[in-house]
Structures are given as C-alpha cells and as structure tokens.
Scaffold this motif. Structure first.
Motif, mmCIF file in Angstrom:
data_model
loop_
_atom_site.group_PDB
_atom_site.id
_atom_site.type_symbol
_atom_site.label_atom_id
_atom_site.label_comp_id
_atom_site.label_asym_id
_atom_site.label_seq_id
_atom_site.Cartn_x
_atom_site.Cartn_y
_atom_site.Cartn_z
ATOM 1 N N THR A 135 0.872 -1.187 0.094
ATOM 2 C CA THR A 135 -0.092 -0.067 -0.156
ATOM 3 C C THR A 135 0.883 1.243 -0.082
ATOM 4 O O THR A 135 0.458 2.354 -0.193
ATOM 5 N N GLY A 136 2.079 1.326 0.405
ATOM 6 C CA GLY A 136 3.319 2.190 0.449
ATOM 7 C C GLY A 136 2.960 3.138 1.705
ATOM 8 O O GLY A 136 3.750 4.272 1.892
ATOM 9 N N LYS A 137 2.053 2.562 2.631
ATOM 10 C CA LYS A 137 2.135 2.896 3.932
ATOM 11 C C LYS A 137 3.144 2.890 5.036
ATOM 12 O O LYS A 137 3.862 2.057 4.700
ATOM 13 N N HIS A 138 3.362 3.508 6.059
ATOM 14 C CA HIS A 138 4.270 3.008 6.751
ATOM 15 C C HIS A 138 4.140 2.099 7.869
ATOM 16 O O HIS A 138 2.904 1.796 8.352
ATOM 17 N N ILE A 139 5.269 1.122 7.997
ATOM 18 C CA ILE A 139 5.044 0.009 8.670
ATOM 19 C C ILE A 139 5.759 0.280 10.029
ATOM 20 O O ILE A 139 7.166 0.419 10.040
ATOM 21 N N GLN A 140 5.044 0.376 11.302
ATOM 22 C CA GLN A 140 5.858 0.419 12.616
ATOM 23 C C GLN A 140 5.583 -0.825 13.274
ATOM 24 O O GLN A 140 4.504 -1.373 13.665
ATOM 25 N N ALA A 141 6.728 -1.863 13.595
ATOM 26 C CA ALA A 141 6.673 -2.966 14.002
ATOM 27 C C ALA A 141 7.016 -2.628 15.542
ATOM 28 O O ALA A 141 7.939 -2.114 15.906
ATOM 29 N N ALA A 142 6.313 -3.539 16.361
ATOM 30 C CA ALA A 142 6.144 -3.235 17.715
ATOM 31 C C ALA A 142 6.749 -4.419 18.575
ATOM 32 O O ALA A 142 6.439 -5.426 18.325
ATOM 33 N N ILE A 143 7.547 -4.086 19.498
ATOM 34 C CA ILE A 143 8.107 -4.961 20.385
ATOM 35 C C ILE A 143 7.123 -5.219 21.528
ATOM 36 O O ILE A 143 6.954 -4.134 22.490
ATOM 37 N N SER A 144 6.572 -6.330 21.886
ATOM 38 C CA SER A 144 5.646 -6.216 23.137
ATOM 39 C C SER A 144 6.502 -6.571 24.282
ATOM 40 O O SER A 144 7.066 -7.483 24.425
ATOM 41 N N TYR A 145 6.503 -5.458 25.244
ATOM 42 C CA TYR A 145 7.480 -5.527 26.180
ATOM 43 C C TYR A 145 6.988 -6.011 27.491
ATOM 44 O O TYR A 145 5.854 -6.023 27.982
ATOM 45 N N GLN A 162 15.325 -8.569 13.620
ATOM 46 C CA GLN A 162 14.408 -9.258 13.109
ATOM 47 C C GLN A 162 13.112 -8.316 12.474
ATOM 48 O O GLN A 162 12.708 -8.546 11.256
ATOM 49 N N LEU A 163 12.816 -7.546 13.215
ATOM 50 C CA LEU A 163 11.885 -6.507 12.678
ATOM 51 C C LEU A 163 12.358 -5.545 11.555
ATOM 52 O O LEU A 163 11.439 -5.201 10.576
ATOM 53 N N VAL A 164 13.487 -5.260 11.475
ATOM 54 C CA VAL A 164 14.018 -4.382 10.460
ATOM 55 C C VAL A 164 14.036 -5.398 9.188
ATOM 56 O O VAL A 164 13.658 -5.031 8.114
ATOM 57 N N ASP A 165 14.229 -6.653 9.381
ATOM 58 C CA ASP A 165 14.257 -7.628 8.366
ATOM 59 C C ASP A 165 12.784 -7.806 7.413
ATOM 60 O O ASP A 165 13.041 -8.329 6.418
ATOM 61 N N ILE A 166 11.963 -7.700 8.361
ATOM 62 C CA ILE A 166 10.462 -7.765 7.692
ATOM 63 C C ILE A 166 10.006 -6.688 7.248
ATOM 64 O O ILE A 166 8.941 -6.616 6.406
ATOM 65 N N GLY A 167 10.950 -5.549 7.126
ATOM 66 C CA GLY A 167 10.554 -4.134 6.329
ATOM 67 C C GLY A 167 9.901 -3.321 7.223
ATOM 68 O O GLY A 167 9.255 -2.198 6.744
ATOM 69 N N ALA A 168 10.145 -3.113 8.502
ATOM 70 C CA ALA A 168 9.627 -2.240 9.127
ATOM 71 C C ALA A 168 10.312 -0.731 8.936
ATOM 72 O O ALA A 168 11.558 -0.508 8.403
ATOM 73 N N ASP A 169 9.604 0.378 8.958
ATOM 74 C CA ASP A 169 10.018 1.728 8.628
ATOM 75 C C ASP A 169 10.416 2.381 10.090
ATOM 76 O O ASP A 169 10.878 3.343 10.081
ATOM 77 N N SER A 170 9.816 1.860 11.245
ATOM 78 C CA SER A 170 10.228 2.256 12.621
ATOM 79 C C SER A 170 9.853 1.006 13.488
ATOM 80 O O SER A 170 9.257 -0.029 13.079
ATOM 81 N N ILE A 171 10.503 1.480 14.632
ATOM 82 C CA ILE A 171 10.272 0.506 15.693
ATOM 83 C C ILE A 171 9.552 0.920 17.071
ATOM 84 O O ILE A 171 9.766 2.047 17.277
#
Length: 583
Positions: A135-145, A162-171
């Motif tokens: 979709t071209g939208k921003h992917i923010q991948a979250a770490i459940s703390y 690993q989240l960077v590797d799946i294509g995250a744009d931010s963490i």
C-alpha cells in the motif's frame, strides 16, 4: 524537524484504557480541527478494541469512523494498532484476509500500521507487513514489552533486528502494563539504536506511575517519538499527559514546538466529553503499584477481580496473581498482551478454581500447541503434552501457524452475502463479518438505526430498578471487551439468551426425570453443543463448549447415558447452574 515528536492517543487507546472504548465518533469530530493544527507526528485513532466496540456497543460502522476522521484530519497521519496475523480479532486469519484488511484500511485512511504480535514471533508479522508495504504506507513494528527472567535487553535488540528484516519503517517499544522503568528504558533504546537507524517510538501506560520519567529517559537515549494523551484523558490506566511532556521539553533540545494554549483548548473539550462516559469508568485513577510485583497489566488486574466476583471467588485474587506467574512461565513467558493476557489470566483462574491444569481452555491448548506461534522461551513439556492430547495432536507446531490456514476470503464473502441477503457485499462488510461473525450479524440488522448517544449521568434516564434477573456488564482488558453476567444474591439467574442458531431449538428440550445433572463449572455462555440431544454419551465425553472469560471450555459428561440439554446455545449461565442431564 524537532528532536522529539508526539503521537497523541486520545482518539483510541486513551478511551480504551479509561472507559472501555466507548467514545463515539460524534464526540471526536468537533475537536479534530484543533487536533489537526497541533503538528503531532500522528494521531492513533483506529484498531485495538475500537472495531469490536463500534459494532458491539456503539452501533457504529468502524469503517465509516475511519473515513470521517481521515476527512477531518487532512494534515495529520492516522495510526492504527494491528494484532499481526490476528488483525483485530482473536484468532489467526488466512493470509488473503490479512492482505485484504490491510488494503482497505489503507484505502479508508490509515497512514501508519503499528503491527505487533502477542508472542513476539516475527513470522506473525509477515503477512501484515507485506500487505502494508504494497500500500506504500508506513510500517511500525512493535516489540511487546514484558519483564520476565527470559526477557533481556540483548534479546529485545535481537528481535528489533528481525523486525528490520521484515520491512519495518520504525520500531515501537510497546509497554502495555507500565512496566518500563526509566533507566531500563534508556538502556533498551540505546541497545536498539546500536542495531538499527530506524526511528524508535515509545508506548507506555501511566498505570504504575513511571511513565513520565520513562518517556524523558527514552528521549534522552534517542527515541524520536513518544506516545502521550491530552491531559484530561491521561493518567490512571491511560498515558502521560501531552501538555506535561511539551512543558518538560520546552526550551531544551527536545522542544516539540507545540502550542500549549491550543493543547489546553483540546484538553478542555475532552474534559467535558469525558463526563458522558462516567458510568463506564473504573474507580482506579491513581498508580497501581501492585503491578510492579505481579507484572499483570492494570486493566487485566481489574478485570480479573470482576471475573472472580462473577465466579463467587473474590477471595482468590491473590492466589490468581501468583498463579499467573506460574502459567506465564509454563507457557514460555509470552508477554501479557491481547490475546495472551486473556489466555494466561483465564487459565490461572481455572487453575485456582479447579486445580492446576485440570481444565484447559481451548485457547490455552492452542497456545501450548504452537498455534499462536513460537513463545519466547521453552514451555513446560508436561503441560504441552496435556494440551496435545486434548487436541489429538502428535506434536507441537513449529512452522508459521498461518501456513495451515487455507485462503478464506471468498468463503467469508459468500457467508456475508447470505447473512445480508444480497447478491453483492462491500469488502468492508466482509471484513467486519470476518472479525466478529456473531456480533456483526446483530450489527448489520441494527446499523441503519445509527450510533448510540451517551450523555452525562445527570441528563440520562434514571437507572431501571433491579428485576431480580442476572445483570449484564461490559469490561475491557488490554483491548478485549468482555461480557460479564452477575447473578443477584440468593438466585440462580440466566441472562436473556442470544438468538439461537438454525441448528438449535428455540427452547431447550425438557430433561427426563432423574439422571445425573451436569452443572456449569463457571459462569459463561453456552457456545455450542458437541453431542446431539438424546445421544448416548460416556463419562468423560465432551458434550458442549462453554465460553467463559472469552475462552472456550469443554464441558464433559459426568456419567454415561442419554444426554438431555437444559439450556439452548447462546444462554448465559452462572456457576453451578444445571446445563444438562444424563440418563
């Protein structure tokens, strides 16, 4: 660009945390013009429990809410919270449903997808992240703390890679319980910054009283974005006040540049709006430091108290809190976030009421069998064996669970057409049906009536007097809405039954005289029969499924003979109420 930006959560997580996700869109739109002028990094306004609450309690179409908010907020990005392969429901969906949901969420107004997984399994991010990327939208991948003996800063940093590797744009560091301590947060952000240059956003709750200090230290460590909530909707189980953080950073290198006069106007608006929802608020407004010892999210804690009261076991709360730690360890230390918080918490209740692992909820069986993904640590092999035996499985799943789910969108589309009685159906309606089939069925019938309206208690109609029947309440824990039935003292009560399915008789067959009574072990809803009326069953056979505390519990025959059901499916029952007879 300022060194620190803020995402305000007032349109989603704030009212989800404070008053069970009840805010209607009509109470959001009038202030959107001012919210849009602040310059927030984003406004979190969709996802989490909002979808469920809209159709279950508010008679609102969640897709229409999103469209209206997008139109009213032309200059501000809208963020949603997405449960990975679970989307906004409580099960894993096929990849084609995940792709379609993300596609239409983007089309209707989502700019940032904050994706998380309850067990931090990167494979459960895959389908949603790939769909969002298209979709071209921003992917923010979250770490459940979580704070457990297993979870270390090094492991979190490795997960971030690993989240960077799946294509995250931010963490995002997603602290749903308010457990993130200021100096540990500082060290965690530093560790993540060593392995990625992606922006880091901090999400934490004010429940334990540490959130303001945690946000400050995380900003000092290099976190670029912080989650806050406008002051009149902050603190308690909510979040740090937006204006407070703006003032703390004013004149420093972290100055947001936001206009606090504008923020105060917004706060004044929500101060009045909040009065409409007083009846949904809990009495908890301060800091609950019990959570520092129990590691249990605040919303989960208050909900456990309600559940135990419902079961007539209010005195067992301390035992349950201790048992949660045991169950979480045995399950491989999953973070306590939707849906694992419900799964672990309910199993702890069952352990206290019935003996450790004598009764396993269906969802706990699935968790132990790997159907929710790989838990962070090694599980208790004896409990895994028990779950596999109950599921009639030879071994635990080690592959991505969604690989076992065949494409299902077309099937869901046909079911939605049949439900609506139309030859065509919008993708949005199909997806609403997919998330919550039973609730959607009722919602579609009443949608044309329009949303409910909430008013301050002084303007509302006087409460009806008790009828002596079971009373139904709604409570929310970590994003999941629960229906709770409380029976009046000294009565055995049944709440009005839901509409029976086409395969269920409208009234229960009369039981034969004599025989062995099968009581409900806990309060809940008779979900479905497993045996047929009049069927010969053996002691130990599963005869029906009871839904209790959002978990499924198998009810087994306590004798051999012919089964006769006393209550139809959809009936809400109290603990020890007869539900069937055998013989």
């Amino acid at each position: 660009m300022p060194k620190v930006q803020l995402t305000d959560l007032v349109l989603r997580d704030a009212h989800q945390s404070l008053f069970a996700t009840r805010m209607v869109t009509a109470d959001m739109l009038p202030i959107c013009d001012k919210l849009d002028k602040v310059g927030f990094y984003a406004l979190e306004a969709w996802g989490g429990a909002t979808f469920d609450s809209c159709i279950r309690f508010l008679n609102e179409d969640p897709w229409e809410r999103l469209k209206k908010l997008k139109k009213a907020l032309p200059n501000t990005k809208i963020m949603m919270l997405l449960r990975g392969q679970n989307l906004l429901g409580y099960r894993h969906y096929a990849d084609d449903v995940v792709a379609k949901f993300v596609e239409y969420a983007a089309k209707n107004g989502i700019d940032i997808f904050r994706i998380f997984d309850a067990v931090n399994d990167p494979r459960n991010f895959k389908a949603a992240a790939e769909a969002a990327k298209k979709t071209g939208k921003h992917i923010q991948a979250a770490i459940s703390y979580a704070v457990t003996p297993f979870h270390t800063i090094e492991k979190y940093a490795d997960f971030a890679k690993q989240l960077v590797d799946i294509g995250a744009d931010s963490i995002c560091i997603k602290d749903m319980s308010g457990l993130l301590k200021p100096y540990e947060g500082y060290d965690l952000v530093k560790a993540i910054k060593k392995v990625t240059s992606l922006p880091v956003e901090i999400h934490t709750h004010a429940t334990t009283g540490m959130s303001v200090a945690a946000l400050v230290k995380c900003a000092e460590a290099g976190a670029e974005i912080l989650d806050t909530t406008i002051s009149s909707m902050s603190m308690g189980t909510s979040h740090s006040p937006t204006e407070t953080m703006v003032e703390i950073f004013k004149g420093t290198e972290y100055d947001t540049g936001y206009d606090n006069k504008l923020l105060l106007d917004i706060a004044a608006y929500f101060r009045e709006v909040r009065k409409n929802y007083k009846k949904f608020e809990s009495s908890f407004l301060g800091a609950d430091t019990r959570i520092l010892a129990s590691q249990v999210p605040g919303g989960m804690l208050s909900n456990l108290e309600s559940q135990l009261k419902e079961q007539g076991a209010s005195d067992k709360i301390d035992d349950v809190l201790k048992e949660i730690a045991v169950v979480q360890k045995d399950a491989g230390f999953p973070p306590l976030v939707t849906p694992t918080s419900q799964i672990v918490g309910t199993q702890a209740v069952f352990n206290v009421l019935f003996g450790r692992y004598n009764k396993l909820s269906g969802e706990f069986q699935d968790l132990m069998a790997g159907k929710y993904g790989a838990c962070p640590a090694v599980k208790n092999s004896d409990v895994v064996k028990k779950a596999l035996e109950a599921l009639k499985m030879d071994k635990e799943i080690t592959h991505r669970p969604a690989d076992d789910i065949p494409a299902e969108y077309s099937k869901l589309e046909e079911e939605a057409k049949k439900l609506l009685g139309t030859s065509s159906v919008t993708p949005e309606d199909v997806l609403t049906y997919a998330m919550f089939p039973k609730v959607a069925s009722d919602f579609f019938k009443k949608r044309a009536d329009g949303p409910v309206v909430f008013k301050p208690e002084s303007e509302a109609a006087p409460a009806a007097k008790s009828t002596g029947q079971a009373e139904r309440y709604s409570v929310n824990v970590n994003g999941a809405n629960y229906d709770v039935v409380v029976a009046p003292a000294g009565t055995v009560a049944v709440a009005p039954a839901a509409a029976p399915s086409s395969s269920t008789p409208a009234t229960a067959p009369a039981p034969s005289a004599g025989g062995d009574t099968v009581p409900a072990p806990v309060a809940g809803t008779v979900l479905r029969y497993v045996a047929s009326e009049g069927q010969e069953v053996k002691s130990g056979d599963t005869i029906l499924i009871l839904e209790s505390m959002k978990m499924e519990l198998e009810i087994k025959a306590n004798a051999s003979g012919k089964i006769h059901f006393i209550v139809p499916t959809g009936t809400q029952v109290v603990s020890k109420q007869p539900i069937a007879k055998i013989g």
